[in-house]
Design an enzyme around this catalytic site. Structure first.
Site, PDB file in Angstrom:
ATOM      1  N   TYR A  39     -13.880   6.652 -13.504  1.00 22.74           N
ATOM      2  CA  TYR A  39     -14.144   5.254 -12.598  1.00 22.74           C
ATOM      3  C   TYR A  39     -14.694   4.327 -13.865  1.00 22.74           C
ATOM      4  CZ  TYR A  39     -14.760   1.747  -8.436  1.00 22.74           C
ATOM      5  OH  TYR A  39     -14.326   0.981  -8.226  1.00 22.74           O
ATOM      6  N   ASP A  80       3.373   2.826  -4.757  1.00 26.00           N
ATOM      7  CA  ASP A  80       2.350   3.150  -5.531  1.00 26.00           C
ATOM      8  C   ASP A  80       2.180   2.665  -7.135  1.00 26.00           C
ATOM      9  OD1 ASP A  80       0.405   5.513  -7.196  1.00 26.00           O
ATOM     10  OD2 ASP A  80       2.233   7.535  -5.939  1.00 26.00           O
ATOM     11  N   ASP A 122       0.915  -0.665   0.559  1.00 28.39           N
ATOM     12  CA  ASP A 122      -0.095   0.303  -0.316  1.00 28.39           C
ATOM     13  C   ASP A 122       0.431   1.177  -0.061  1.00 28.39           C
ATOM     14  OD1 ASP A 122      -2.237   1.629   0.366  1.00 28.39           O
ATOM     15  OD2 ASP A 122      -3.350  -0.320   1.793  1.00 28.39           O
TER      16      ASP A 122
END
Length: 250
Positions: A155, A63, A36
């Site tokens: 999205y 990342d 993460d």
């Protein structure tokens, strides 16, 4: 212990669906790399998981919007554990914005994390899995990978891309002993929904014929099945974990 002896990478692993998947994999005997962004408490979570379960749990910050960080993540995992047997490509971001108010930068940021990030992780894992002659990748798509929704232009574009990317990778790598599938969660009761009004929450519940939101562990269970040998003849599939959301749509 369905995953005993397997080394599994889970991105977006420090909360929500990702954290539930980390726990389920450890319960099933896997060694897990939780990844993460830095500063999300991943190190302490991984340490807690290692003490709670018998399996190894490592945290490696990365990342997914940065190719160098992704490549370093996979190299470190391979160096520590010796193989990359399974990947849950789960890192992603959301948000609602009217399309006419979405900037180029905002659109590209969501695409870069939710679609290109999935590609980066898959590409790096596949380079290792090709040499192994085995492996499994599960990409986290969405119900919105199949259907549109107002104010989610970037999205839905990204998640639709994830579904078709999954199919393409499955076709390309099936002859090499590698499986690639995706999961399409409905609305899941995670920290991402904690700031919703009660009215909006009730509306989201109403979209699911089962009459509730999903739980993180229900998506994690689907991942465990797909990454396990029980799913050895499944590739290119998009498994909906959505309480019936998509059942009446075409």
């Amino acid at each position: 212990m369905r995953l005993k002896g397997k080394n599994i990478l889970i991105t977006g692993g420090s909360s929500g669906i990702g954290l539930a998947a980390v726990e389920r994999c450890l319960e099933e005997g896997a060694a897990v790399v939780m990844s993460d962004l830095p500063g999300n408490g991943g190190e302490s979570l991984a340490s807690k998981m290692s003490s709670q379960y018998s399996g190894t749990c490592l945290f490696i910050a990365a990342d997914v919007s940065d190719t160098c960080q992704v490549n370093t993540l996979l190299t470190e995992m391979h160096n520590h554990l010796g193989s990359v047997d399974g990947v849950f490509n789960n890192a992603g971001i959301g948000g609602l914005t009217p399309t006419t108010e979405v900037s180029d930068e905002s659109f590209q940021n969501i695409i870069n994390i939710n679609l290109t990030g999935v590609f980066r992780v898959a590409r790096g894992a596949l380079q290792i899995m090709e040499k192994q002659g085995s492996g499994c990748i599960v990409n986290c798509a969405s119900i919105l990978g199949l259907f549109g929704q107002s104010q989610t232009a970037a999205y839905t574009a990204a998640k639709g891309g994830v579904v078709n990317l999954t199919r393409t990778l499955a076709l390309e790598f099936a002859p090499k002993g590698i499986r690639v599938n995706s999961i399409g969660p409905g609305y899941i009761d995670t920290p991402l929904l904690k700031d919703l009004s009660e009215e909006m929450r009730e509306f989201l519940v109403s979209l699911h014929p089962m009459g509730r939101l999903g739980r993180s562990e229900e998506v994690a269970n689907a991942f465990v099945f797909l990454v396990s040998d029980e799913a050895s003849f499944i590739t290119g599939a998009n498994l909906q974990v959505d309480g019936g959301f998509t059942a009446g749509k075409s």
